[in-house]
Design a protein around this motif. Structure first.
Motif, short mmCIF file in Angstrom:
data_model
loop_
_atom_site.label_atom_id
_atom_site.label_comp_id
_atom_site.label_asym_id
_atom_site.label_seq_id
_atom_site.Cartn_x
_atom_site.Cartn_y
_atom_site.Cartn_z
N LYS A 210 20.47 -0.69 -0.38
CA LYS A 210 19.92 0.63 -0.06
C LYS A 210 18.40 0.62 -0.21
CE LYS A 210 23.96 3.42 -1.37
NZ LYS A 210 24.09 4.23 -0.13
N ASN A 211 17.91 -0.04 -1.25
CA ASN A 211 16.46 -0.13 -1.47
C ASN A 211 15.77 -0.88 -0.33
OD1 ASN A 211 14.34 -2.33 -2.87
ND2 ASN A 211 13.93 -0.18 -3.38
N LEU A 212 16.33 -2.01 0.07
CA LEU A 212 15.73 -2.80 1.15
C LEU A 212 15.79 -2.07 2.47
CD1 LEU A 212 17.14 -6.34 0.20
CD2 LEU A 212 14.88 -5.38 -0.32
N ASP A 213 16.91 -1.39 2.74
CA ASP A 213 17.03 -0.60 3.97
C ASP A 213 15.99 0.52 4.00
OD1 ASP A 213 19.11 -2.19 4.82
OD2 ASP A 213 20.69 -0.79 4.22
N ALA A 214 15.77 1.15 2.85
CA ALA A 214 14.81 2.26 2.78
C ALA A 214 13.39 1.79 3.06
CB ALA A 214 14.88 2.92 1.40
N LYS A 215 13.11 0.54 2.73
CA LYS A 215 11.75 0.01 2.94
C LYS A 215 11.55 -0.55 4.34
CE LYS A 215 11.74 -2.42 -0.96
NZ LYS A 215 11.27 -3.21 -2.14
N GLY A 216 12.62 -0.60 5.14
CA GLY A 216 12.48 -1.07 6.50
C GLY A 216 13.53 -2.07 6.93
N ARG B 76 4.19 5.50 2.56
CA ARG B 76 3.88 5.74 3.96
C ARG B 76 4.41 4.59 4.80
NH1 ARG B 76 -2.56 7.43 3.43
NH2 ARG B 76 -2.34 8.68 1.50
N GLU B 77 4.75 4.91 6.02
CA GLU B 77 5.30 3.90 6.91
C GLU B 77 4.18 3.18 7.67
OE1 GLU B 77 8.18 4.02 10.72
OE2 GLU B 77 9.06 4.83 8.87
N GLN B 78 4.19 1.87 7.56
CA GLN B 78 3.24 1.02 8.27
C GLN B 78 4.02 0.00 9.08
OE1 GLN B 78 -0.42 1.38 7.69
NE2 GLN B 78 0.48 3.29 6.95
N LEU C 135 -0.02 4.83 -3.65
CA LEU C 135 -0.57 5.20 -4.96
C LEU C 135 0.22 4.46 -6.04
CD1 LEU C 135 -2.46 6.89 -6.74
CD2 LEU C 135 -0.74 8.72 -6.69
N VAL C 136 -0.52 3.71 -6.87
CA VAL C 136 0.10 2.97 -7.98
C VAL C 136 -0.68 3.27 -9.25
CG1 VAL C 136 0.78 0.73 -8.90
CG2 VAL C 136 0.83 1.11 -6.42
N ARG C 137 -0.03 3.90 -10.22
CA ARG C 137 -0.63 4.21 -11.51
C ARG C 137 -0.09 3.23 -12.55
NH1 ARG C 137 0.75 8.72 -13.79
NH2 ARG C 137 -1.26 9.53 -14.52
N THR C 138 -0.98 2.65 -13.36
CA THR C 138 -0.58 1.70 -14.39
C THR C 138 -0.86 2.29 -15.77
OG1 THR C 138 -1.04 -0.20 -12.95
CG2 THR C 138 -0.91 -0.63 -15.31
N LEU C 139 0.16 2.28 -16.63
CA LEU C 139 0.04 2.80 -17.98
C LEU C 139 0.40 1.71 -18.97
CD1 LEU C 139 1.59 5.13 -16.04
CD2 LEU C 139 1.08 6.51 -18.05
N VAL D 137 -4.38 3.03 -2.21
CA VAL D 137 -4.44 2.12 -1.06
C VAL D 137 -5.09 2.84 0.11
CG1 VAL D 137 -3.10 0.75 0.58
CG2 VAL D 137 -2.42 0.84 -1.84
N GLN D 138 -5.98 2.13 0.80
CA GLN D 138 -6.65 2.70 1.97
C GLN D 138 -6.12 2.12 3.27
OE1 GLN D 138 -10.80 1.89 0.68
NE2 GLN D 138 -11.03 4.10 0.48
N THR D 139 -5.97 0.80 3.33
CA THR D 139 -5.47 0.17 4.55
C THR D 139 -4.44 -0.91 4.20
OG1 THR D 139 -7.18 -1.56 4.60
CG2 THR D 139 -7.67 0.53 5.72
N VAL D 140 -3.50 -1.10 5.12
CA VAL D 140 -2.50 -2.16 5.00
C VAL D 140 -2.40 -2.85 6.36
CG1 VAL D 140 -0.10 -2.75 4.53
CG2 VAL D 140 -1.19 -0.90 3.25
#
Length: 240
Positions: A30-36, A197-199, A207-211, A222-225
């Motif tokens: 399900k995770n892989l399908d959701a990512k494309g 976002r879909e690319q 957006l990745v936040r590290t704690l 992220v600006q561009t992929v």
């Protein structure tokens, strides 16, 4: 009345059972399908990302290059200086902005972190072939969001906890325990992923936040992929 309540309770249990009985492999699918989809994900050979990283009130521009099977290079520009770290498939390294610049092959927790980040497909794809064990820890609530909790243990014994949104099946948090040099205690490193976002038909977190131990350390926007840009293997080698 009691019969009605018992019947209702049984119906609720039956309704919840299919989700609870889903296997680890079904969740991962399900995770892989959701990512494309796995086919589309594995067709990508290289990735170039640009981003702005905010850390302790300062901003830095960062460019990340990735190439199959596990090459990675990060270039961080901050305060007029350039710091580069990478992985050439064998050695994780960092290039410090000294005069002259000096490359250092890393060991310890920092090396383990860079090596893990260099895995092009991520930890879930072909996890059995990598020697990783994945356990289903059930469904939990993360704030108002229902998540699936997976526990991963690598062949080297490194444990991490991955949380997937139970509606989108995308990663929302990845938690790892990191050893500290000469310290008996471990640090907990949490990465929170959002703004997918879909690319080119592939979902990417923008957006990745590290704690660290619950304290915000950095925020990566992220600006561009770009997929399948031409990248020479020499880009990832330890600088001489």
């Amino acid at each position: 009345m009691s019969v009605t309540l018992v019947t209702a309770a049984l119906l609720c249990l039956a309704a919840g059972r299919p989700a609870a009985m889903q296997s680890v492999d079904q969740i991962i699918q399900k995770n892989l399908d959701a990512k494309g989809g796995l086919t589309k994900l594995q067709a990508v050979q290289t990735i170039k990302q640009t981003a702005i990283m905010s850390m302790q009130g300062r901003d830095a521009s960062i460019t990340i290059y990735s190439k199959r099977p596990n090459y990675m290079r990060q270039e961080i520009h901050a305060d007029g200086r350039l710091v580069v770290n990478g992985f050439d498939g064998f050695s994780p390294w960092i290039l410090n902005p000294t005069i002259p610049p000096r490359a250092i092959v890393l060991t310890g927790p920092q090396a383990e972190q860079i090596s893990a980040e260099a895995d092009f497909d991520g930890p879930l794809v072909d996890y059995k072939a990598k020697g990783t064990k994945v356990a289903m820890n059930g469904f939990e609530m993360m704030g108002s969001r229902r998540v699936v909790h997976l526990r991963l243990t690598t062949a080297a014994g490194q444990r991490s906890d991955m949380y997937l949104d139970a509606e989108t099946w995308l990663e929302v948090r990845i938690s790892t325990q990191q050893n500290q040099p000469n310290q008996p205690t471990q640090l907990q490193r949490d990465q929170e992923l959002s703004d997918y976002r879909e690319q080119n038909g592939i979902k990417v977190p923008f957006l990745v936040r590290t704690l660290m131990n619950g304290v915000l350390q950095s925020e990566l926007k992220v600006q561009t992929v770009e997929f399948d840009v031409k990248l020479d293997d020499a880009l990832f080698k330890v600088p001489r």
